[in-house]
Design an enzyme around this catalytic site. Structure first.
Site, PDB file in Angstrom:
ATOM      1  CB  ALA A   6      62.924  38.132  32.480  1.00 32.64           C
ATOM      2  CB  SER A   7      62.811  38.731  26.940  1.00 30.91           C
ATOM      3  OG  SER A   7      63.345  38.324  25.692  1.00 30.91           O
ATOM      4  N   GLY A   8      66.080  38.349  27.404  1.00 29.93           N
ATOM      5  CA  GLY A   8      67.392  38.924  27.153  1.00 29.93           C
ATOM      6  C   GLY A   8      67.846  38.628  25.744  1.00 29.93           C
ATOM      7  CB  SER A   9      71.015  39.305  23.993  1.00 33.68           C
ATOM      8  OG  SER A   9      71.912  38.755  24.959  1.00 33.68           O
ATOM      9  CB  ALA A  16      67.218  32.362  26.828  1.00 34.74           C
ATOM     10  CB  VAL A  74      62.523  33.419  32.186  1.00 32.44           C
ATOM     11  CG1 VAL A  74      62.028  32.523  33.321  1.00 32.44           C
ATOM     12  CG2 VAL A  74      64.047  33.363  32.097  1.00 32.44           C
ATOM     13  CE  LYS A 100      68.276  32.223  30.534  1.00 31.73           C
ATOM     14  NZ  LYS A 100      69.371  32.682  31.449  1.00 31.73           N
ATOM     15  CG  ASP A 109      74.569  39.684  33.553  1.00 36.28           C
ATOM     16  OD1 ASP A 109      74.859  40.900  33.545  1.00 36.28           O
ATOM     17  OD2 ASP A 109      73.665  39.196  32.850  1.00 36.28           O
TER      18      ASP A 109
END
Length: 214
Positions: A16-19, A21, A23, A37, A181
């Site tokens: 998974a990837s977000g703004s 970091a 994982v 992470k 979140d």
């Protein structure tokens, strides 16, 4: 030092990837599977630069009554985002959430065992992301000219709704520390067996970088 001084294996493709970091799944030399992470490069500097520019813009328009609240909103949002960029803060959130829900077999969180401002190593939690489950039900329902919500097993839907409401009210009214979140991509569902061998469900909440206190 080398990545493989710490890990026996490390999946380069993120789970998974977000703004802030992303994982990765990894394995330690003792055979334990963990989640790593890792903060994106230079993200703290970019956040700081963005909010300096936003603060300047807010000050420039703050004289107008319609924009009086903009400066306070920018400050509040920048504080939240800056905290998210320090992964050791998220690790602390996870420790507190695990403690708060220590007596709830039906709710879990990853357990961090190493953290710095740019990396968290935590337990690898099994289960299915609820987003993926909902997508599967939607795809299957389309074949029957139905909606995904029409074919979700009743016991599964009931567990998600009742447990979700209960854990949120506990965080809000008792703990004063809320996972802020809670979208389906941060909720995992899996089946487990109790001490008598009976099947039941468990929710695991991930990505505790954003929390709220009243």
């Amino acid at each position: 030092g080398s990545l493989f001084q710490v890990f026996k294996s490390f999946d380069k493709q993120p789970l998974a990837s977000g703004s802030i970091a992303q994982v990765h799944k990894a394995e330690l030399h003792n055979g334990e599977t963990v989640a790593a992470k890792v903060r994106h490069p230079r993200v703290s500097e970019l956040i700081d630069m963005d909010f300096r520019l936003m603060a300047m813009a807010a000050s420039a328009v703050g004289w107008h009554p319609a924009f009086k609240c903009v400066k306070d909103s920018v400050y509040q949002f920048s504080h939240t985002m800056a905290a998210q960029a320090h992964l050791n803060v998220e690790a602390h959130h996870l420790e507190v959430l695990n403690h708060n829900f220590r007596n709830w077999d039906s709710v879990g969180f990853p357990r961090p065992f190493y953290a710095s401002s740019s990396v968290i190593l935590e337990t690898f939690e099994k289960g299915r992301i609820v987003t993926g489950l909902l997508d599967e039900f939607d795809e299957e329902a389309k074949k029957m000219d139905m909606k995904g919500s029409d074919i979700i097993p009743i016991d599964e839907a009931k567990f998600l709704v009742t447990t979700g409401v209960s854990l949120y009210l506990k965080m809000l009214l008792l703990d004063n520390l809320m996972h802020a979140d809670l979208h389906p991509g941060n909720i995992m569902l899996r089946g487990i067996s109790d001490e008598n061998g009976n099947e039941k469900y468990q929710i695991t909440l991930v990505d505790a970088g954003m929390v709220a206190q009243l």
